[in-house]
Design a protein around this motif. Structure first.
Motif, PDB file in Angstrom:
ATOM      1  N   THR A   1      66.011  22.259  47.470  1.00 50.63           N
ATOM      2  CA  THR A   1      66.407  23.102  48.608  1.00 50.63           C
ATOM      3  C   THR A   1      67.463  24.132  48.250  1.00 50.63           C
ATOM      4  OG1 THR A   1      68.071  21.448  49.225  1.00 50.63           O
ATOM      5  CG2 THR A   1      65.889  21.268  50.247  1.00 50.63           C
ATOM      6  N   ALA A   2      67.888  24.167  47.008  1.00 46.58           N
ATOM      7  CA  ALA A   2      68.922  25.124  46.612  1.00 46.58           C
ATOM      8  C   ALA A   2      68.382  26.538  46.743  1.00 46.58           C
ATOM      9  CB  ALA A   2      69.368  24.847  45.176  1.00 46.58           C
ATOM     10  N   GLY A   3      69.027  27.382  47.584  1.00 44.70           N
ATOM     11  CA  GLY A   3      68.647  28.776  47.755  1.00 44.70           C
ATOM     12  C   GLY A   3      67.567  29.008  48.775  1.00 44.70           C
ATOM     13  N   PHE A   4      67.110  27.963  49.490  1.00 46.41           N
ATOM     14  CA  PHE A   4      66.046  28.147  50.481  1.00 46.41           C
ATOM     15  C   PHE A   4      66.508  29.053  51.620  1.00 46.41           C
ATOM     16  CE2 PHE A   4      63.312  25.694  48.256  1.00 46.41           C
ATOM     17  CZ  PHE A   4      62.289  25.069  48.934  1.00 46.41           C
ATOM     18  N   LEU A   5      67.687  28.758  52.164  1.00 44.03           N
ATOM     19  CA  LEU A   5      68.162  29.501  53.337  1.00 44.03           C
ATOM     20  C   LEU A   5      68.434  30.957  52.986  1.00 44.03           C
ATOM     21  CD1 LEU A   5      70.586  26.818  54.879  1.00 44.03           C
ATOM     22  CD2 LEU A   5      68.226  27.315  55.509  1.00 44.03           C
ATOM     23  N   GLU A   6      69.065  31.192  51.857  1.00 43.18           N
ATOM     24  CA  GLU A   6      69.394  32.562  51.464  1.00 43.18           C
ATOM     25  C   GLU A   6      68.129  33.394  51.261  1.00 43.18           C
ATOM     26  OE1 GLU A   6      71.819  35.736  50.743  1.00 43.18           O
ATOM     27  OE2 GLU A   6      72.368  33.724  51.443  1.00 43.18           O
TER      28      GLU A   6
ATOM     29  N   GLY B   1      69.531  16.827  47.524  1.00 40.92           N
ATOM     30  CA  GLY B   1      68.882  17.964  48.146  1.00 40.92           C
ATOM     31  C   GLY B   1      67.480  18.240  47.666  1.00 40.92           C
ATOM     32  N   THR B   2      66.765  17.259  47.151  1.00 38.46           N
ATOM     33  CA  THR B   2      65.382  17.439  46.705  1.00 38.46           C
ATOM     34  C   THR B   2      64.468  16.560  47.526  1.00 38.46           C
ATOM     35  OG1 THR B   2      65.633  15.722  45.028  1.00 38.46           O
ATOM     36  CG2 THR B   2      66.093  17.998  44.356  1.00 38.46           C
ATOM     37  N   PHE B   3      63.192  16.941  47.585  1.00 43.79           N
ATOM     38  CA  PHE B   3      62.196  16.149  48.304  1.00 43.79           C
ATOM     39  C   PHE B   3      60.839  16.402  47.645  1.00 43.79           C
ATOM     40  CE2 PHE B   3      62.512  20.237  50.345  1.00 43.79           C
ATOM     41  CZ  PHE B   3      61.208  20.622  50.558  1.00 43.79           C
ATOM     42  N   LYS B   4      59.882  15.491  47.955  1.00 41.81           N
ATOM     43  CA  LYS B   4      58.533  15.560  47.409  1.00 41.81           C
ATOM     44  C   LYS B   4      57.535  15.657  48.541  1.00 41.81           C
ATOM     45  CE  LYS B   4      59.209  12.981  43.103  1.00 41.81           C
ATOM     46  NZ  LYS B   4      58.776  11.810  42.305  1.00 41.81           N
ATOM     47  N   ILE B   5      56.446  16.389  48.277  1.00 39.53           N
ATOM     48  CA  ILE B   5      55.345  16.527  49.228  1.00 39.53           C
ATOM     49  C   ILE B   5      54.063  16.177  48.482  1.00 39.53           C
ATOM     50  CG2 ILE B   5      54.046  18.114  50.674  1.00 39.53           C
ATOM     51  CD1 ILE B   5      56.606  19.649  51.155  1.00 39.53           C
ATOM     52  N   CYS B   6      53.288  15.286  49.083  1.00 36.37           N
ATOM     53  CA  CYS B   6      52.012  14.868  48.481  1.00 36.37           C
ATOM     54  C   CYS B   6      50.924  15.845  48.919  1.00 36.37           C
ATOM     55  CB  CYS B   6      51.670  13.441  48.912  1.00 36.37           C
ATOM     56  SG  CYS B   6      52.838  12.208  48.319  1.00 36.37           S
ATOM     57  N   HIS B   7      50.593  16.779  48.061  1.00 40.02           N
ATOM     58  CA  HIS B   7      49.511  17.729  48.330  1.00 40.02           C
ATOM     59  C   HIS B   7      48.166  17.103  47.976  1.00 40.02           C
ATOM     60  CE1 HIS B   7      52.110  21.202  49.154  1.00 40.02           C
ATOM     61  NE2 HIS B   7      52.918  20.709  48.202  1.00 40.02           N
ATOM     62  N   TYR B   8      47.101  17.880  48.150  1.00 37.50           N
ATOM     63  CA  TYR B   8      45.757  17.402  47.824  1.00 37.50           C
ATOM     64  C   TYR B   8      45.623  17.144  46.333  1.00 37.50           C
ATOM     65  CZ  TYR B   8      40.725  17.567  47.124  1.00 37.50           C
ATOM     66  OH  TYR B   8      39.447  17.279  46.750  1.00 37.50           O
ATOM     67  N   ALA B   9      46.263  18.007  45.542  1.00 34.11           N
ATOM     68  CA  ALA B   9      46.138  17.873  44.090  1.00 34.11           C
ATOM     69  C   ALA B   9      47.113  16.863  43.520  1.00 34.11           C
ATOM     70  CB  ALA B   9      46.365  19.224  43.415  1.00 34.11           C
ATOM     71  N   GLY B  10      48.209  16.569  44.240  1.00 32.63           N
ATOM     72  CA  GLY B  10      49.188  15.629  43.734  1.00 32.63           C
ATOM     73  C   GLY B  10      50.559  15.911  44.322  1.00 32.63           C
ATOM     74  N   GLU B  11      51.562  15.174  43.874  1.00 33.43           N
ATOM     75  CA  GLU B  11      52.921  15.308  44.379  1.00 33.43           C
ATOM     76  C   GLU B  11      53.622  16.483  43.710  1.00 33.43           C
ATOM     77  OE1 GLU B  11      54.964  11.684  43.819  1.00 33.43           O
ATOM     78  OE2 GLU B  11      53.842  10.598  45.365  1.00 33.43           O
ATOM     79  N   VAL B  12      54.437  17.200  44.538  1.00 31.64           N
ATOM     80  CA  VAL B  12      55.206  18.342  44.058  1.00 31.64           C
ATOM     81  C   VAL B  12      56.636  18.149  44.527  1.00 31.64           C
ATOM     82  CG1 VAL B  12      55.493  20.838  44.075  1.00 31.64           C
ATOM     83  CG2 VAL B  12      53.201  19.839  44.170  1.00 31.64           C
TER      84      VAL B  12
ATOM     85  N   GLU C   1      66.955  26.514  60.841  1.00 29.89           N
ATOM     86  CA  GLU C   1      68.204  26.280  60.118  1.00 29.89           C
ATOM     87  C   GLU C   1      68.780  27.596  59.602  1.00 29.89           C
ATOM     88  OE1 GLU C   1      71.157  23.596  58.880  1.00 29.89           O
ATOM     89  OE2 GLU C   1      69.378  23.337  60.149  1.00 29.89           O
ATOM     90  N   SER C   2      67.915  28.580  59.363  1.00 31.15           N
ATOM     91  CA  SER C   2      68.403  29.861  58.856  1.00 31.15           C
ATOM     92  C   SER C   2      69.158  30.646  59.912  1.00 31.15           C
ATOM     93  CB  SER C   2      67.217  30.701  58.348  1.00 31.15           C
ATOM     94  OG  SER C   2      66.567  30.050  57.290  1.00 31.15           O
ATOM     95  N   THR C   3      68.970  30.308  61.200  1.00 32.07           N
ATOM     96  CA  THR C   3      69.659  31.042  62.265  1.00 32.07           C
ATOM     97  C   THR C   3      71.091  30.579  62.454  1.00 32.07           C
ATOM     98  OG1 THR C   3      68.780  29.473  63.874  1.00 32.07           O
ATOM     99  CG2 THR C   3      67.493  31.484  63.463  1.00 32.07           C
ATOM    100  N   PHE C   4      71.420  29.374  61.966  1.00 33.36           N
ATOM    101  CA  PHE C   4      72.786  28.881  62.114  1.00 33.36           C
ATOM    102  C   PHE C   4      73.658  29.520  61.048  1.00 33.36           C
ATOM    103  CE2 PHE C   4      70.264  25.223  63.777  1.00 33.36           C
ATOM    104  CZ  PHE C   4      70.652  25.350  65.104  1.00 33.36           C
ATOM    105  N   PRO C   5      74.801  30.022  61.474  1.00 37.63           N
ATOM    106  CA  PRO C   5      75.651  30.695  60.478  1.00 37.63           C
ATOM    107  C   PRO C   5      76.307  29.734  59.504  1.00 37.63           C
ATOM    108  CG  PRO C   5      76.686  30.746  62.639  1.00 37.63           C
ATOM    109  CD  PRO C   5      75.328  30.159  62.860  1.00 37.63           C
ATOM    110  N   LYS C   6      76.600  28.496  59.925  1.00 39.62           N
ATOM    111  CA  LYS C   6      77.276  27.547  59.048  1.00 39.62           C
ATOM    112  C   LYS C   6      76.303  26.596  58.357  1.00 39.62           C
ATOM    113  CE  LYS C   6      81.629  27.514  61.625  1.00 39.62           C
ATOM    114  NZ  LYS C   6      82.656  26.671  62.304  1.00 39.62           N
ATOM    115  N   ALA C   7      75.055  26.862  58.435  1.00 38.65           N
ATOM    116  CA  ALA C   7      74.070  25.977  57.795  1.00 38.65           C
ATOM    117  C   ALA C   7      74.104  26.166  56.284  1.00 38.65           C
ATOM    118  CB  ALA C   7      72.681  26.276  58.331  1.00 38.65           C
ATOM    119  N   SER C   8      73.726  25.087  55.569  1.00 37.33           N
ATOM    120  CA  SER C   8      73.689  25.114  54.092  1.00 37.33           C
ATOM    121  C   SER C   8      72.406  24.443  53.611  1.00 37.33           C
ATOM    122  CB  SER C   8      74.914  24.411  53.507  1.00 37.33           C
ATOM    123  OG  SER C   8      74.910  23.042  53.883  1.00 37.33           O
ATOM    124  N   ASP C   9      72.194  24.541  52.325  1.00 35.74           N
ATOM    125  CA  ASP C   9      70.989  23.920  51.748  1.00 35.74           C
ATOM    126  C   ASP C   9      71.037  22.406  51.879  1.00 35.74           C
ATOM    127  OD1 ASP C   9      70.066  26.429  51.014  1.00 35.74           O
ATOM    128  OD2 ASP C   9      71.025  26.369  49.033  1.00 35.74           O
TER     129      ASP C   9
END
Length: 609
Positions: free
Chosen positions: A73-78, A58-69, A27-35
């Motif tokens: 996505t704000a500022g990920f591409l930049e 624009g938020t998401f959760k991932i269930c890690h071994y220790a718990g959910e985090v 997604e970072s390679t596309f010039p018009k992509a956004s968060d």
């Protein structure tokens, strides 16, 4: 055993072309992509994975071994792009500064190395992203871990406030769960967690066996120890070089070892205590003997010193008393000599005064005779001159003599005035002194009169007691004579000595009363004699002081001071005399009472007969 499988979470991040990191790089390679477009893409591609949960805005959760985090996505591409453009490298390379050129070459070489290690071939250095660099570093780290045998040290954070001596139980428990410590403990408990070599086991527990068995090889010693303490075979395994124990078996061996050590320590304690007590008793006995000897020696030395000090004190007292006696004798001798000198001086001055008076009378007689002769000669000269006047020089000389005589007369008159004033002062002092002496004489006379009255009263009471005693004797004599006559009638005639002895035996009270009366008479006579002697002494001393004060007797003593001393002596003697007179009165009253009681007892006997 069940363990948590983290494969889905790992594939969510590292899956080729469809993993989160690959999608972010793509997604970072596309010039018009956004968060927001990146978040939608993740939702479309990863919704089938159980560890991924999409959220709103624009938020998401991932269930890690220790718990959910939760991730935003704000500022990920930049942040992922963060490229270093080739124009910048070319600009640094074109600089004339060697340092800038060196930086550019290093950056180009670093970019080439990163691109060669990445999973995707990258043509230009400006297409290298942060995610790709992270994947390259992670790949390199995995290669190093697989090529080595790593050991990890897991650090546990005690509190979230970063304060010392603060422990948060829930936080620490959560960290232990996340690190898998509980699973490791479970695995350890299901197998043989305690592992020890035969040599170490034999050295640690060899002393629990007999000496014959303990001297064998380590494997035999280990098996003997296990058999002696009845360790079940299923609780341990014997290897070629090590012993494997289940949980709790080593604790039993350690407990047996501790009991053996405690027993040994108790025996050693008792033996050492007995040995120490015996040594202490020996030392105590020796110390007591030494102390007794030292104290005895010190006491003997102290006694010798006391004896020496006592002898020295006696010697000092002897010399001191001798010195005091000598000083007292010298003082008395000096006083006697002074008294003798004063008396002799008084006699010599009186004799000298008599001689001087005789000499003055003779001189006055000779002066009268000379004046008579002079008058006779002057009258004879006048008759011879027959009325002629003397010459003028003679008159002048006579006038000068008259002037001198008048001046001398005035001086004598002034001297007479001064002498009269001094005489008046002496007369006033003498009158005051005479008044004091009269007052003192009157006081002494009053006191002496009171003492005389007391003495007269004592004599009267004594005379009355003597009269009563004589009357009692007179009354007693016929009675005894009558008794004697009765005895004579009954026993025959007797000699006068026998009669007198019998009379004395029948009347002991008369003898006692006679002795008491004699003692009373002697006491009163002694007081009267002392009174007369003291009165004469005080009168003589007072007369002597009056003579010294008036100038009749020349002496260097102070009459006022001597008068004060005489007054003190008189007061002291008066006090002592009064006390003795009072004691004499008390004794007389006691003796009178005793005589009265004796007469009453005798009269009672007479009446009964």
């Amino acid at each position: 055993m069940e363990f948590v499988d983290n494969t889905n979470c790992l594939s969510l991040f590292e899956k080729k072309h469809l993993g989160l990191l690959s999608l972010l790089d793509e997604e970072s390679t596309f010039p018009k992509a956004s968060d927001f477009s990146f978040a939608n893409k993740l939702k479309r591609q990863l919704s089938g994975n159980s560890c991924f949960k999409s959220e709103k805005e624009g938020t998401f959760k991932i269930c890690h071994y220790a718990g959910e985090v939760t991730y935003d996505t704000a500022g990920f591409l930049e942040k992922n792009r963060d490229p270093l453009h080739s124009e910048s490298i070319q600009l640094l390379s074109s600089c004339t500064c060697e340092l800038s050129k060196h930086f550019a070459s290093v950056m180009v070489a670093d970019s080439q190395n990163k691109s060669s290690l990445s999973w995707h071939s990258v043509k230009d250095t400006h297409k290298q992203s942060v995610v790709m660099e992270f994947k390259a570093q992670l790949f390199k780290l995995m290669q190093q871990l697989e090529s080595t045998t790593p050991h990890f040290i897991q650090c546990i954070q005690p509190n979230s406030k970063h304060h010392p001596r603060l422990f948060e139980h829930d936080l620490v428990l959560h960290q232990l769960k996340c690190c898998g410590v509980f699973e490791v403990v479970r695995i350890s408990r299901t197998c043989y967690p305690t592992r020890i070599t035969h040599q170490q086991f034999a050295e640690r527990y060899r002393f629990l066996l007999l000496r014959s068995i303990a001297s064998q090889d380590p494997l035999s010693v280990s098996i003997a120890v296990l058999q002696k303490f009845n360790i079940p075979p299923e609780m341990y395994q014997v290897g070629y070089t090590k012993l494997f124990f289940r949980t709790g078996q080593v604790a039993a061996l350690e407990n047996a070892k501790r009991q053996m050590l405690l027993g040994t320590l108790h025996i050693q304690t008792q033996f050492r205590g007995l040995h120490s007590r015996r040594g202490y008793q020996r030392l105590k006995k020796g110390a007591m003997n030494l102390q007794s000897f030292i104290r005895g020696e010190r006491t003997r030395i102290h006694f010798d010193n006391l004896v020496k000090r006592w002898r020295a004190a006696v010697l000092i007292q002897k010399h001191t008393r001798r010195r005091l006696a000598a000083n007292m004798f010298n003082d008395q001798l000096n006083h006697v000599i002074l008294l003798q000198s004063v008396t002799r001086g008084f006699l010599a001055r009186r004799k000298y005064k008599c001689l001087q008076n005789e000499k003055e009378s003779k001189a006055s007689h000779s002066i009268v005779q000379g004046n008579t002769r002079k008058n006779n000669s002057e009258s004879r000269i006048c008759h011879e001159m027959n009325g002629h006047y003397p010459h003028e020089p003679v008159i002048t000389e006579l006038q000068g003599r008259i002037t001198k005589a008048e001046a001398a007369l005035r001086g004598k008159e002034e001297e007479n005035v001064m002498l009269k004033q001094q005489l008046e002062q002496y007369e006033r002092k003498w009158s005051e002194y005479e008044a004091k002496m009269k007052c003192m004489e009157e006081a002494w006379k009053r006191q002496l009169s009171s003492l005389q009255l007391s003495l007269v009263v004592a004599k009267k009471s004594l005379a009355a007691d003597d009269a009563a005693t004589r009357a009692a004797r007179t009354d007693c004599t016929p009675t005894h004579a009558q008794y004697d006559s009765e005895d004579t009638l009954s026993t025959g005639t007797r000699t006068p000595e026998v009669i007198e002895s019998k009379h004395d035996n029948h009347n002991p009270e008369a003898k006692v009363s006679a002795g008491n009366s004699d003692r009373r008479v002697n006491a009163v006579n002694h007081l009267a004699k002392e009174f007369e002697d003291r009165r004469q002494v005080f009168e003589d001393d007072a007369g002597f002081l009056v003579a010294v004060r008036s100038g009749q007797i020349g002496s260097n003593m102070n009459p006022d001071e001597e008068l004060r001393k005489l007054k003190d002596r008189f007061a002291t003697w008066k006090k002592d005399y009064k006390s003795r007179l009072k004691e004499t009165k008390v004794n007389l009253s006691k003796v009178g009472t005793h005589d009265e009681k004796s007469r009453k007892r005798w009269w009672g006997k007479k009446s009964s007969k």
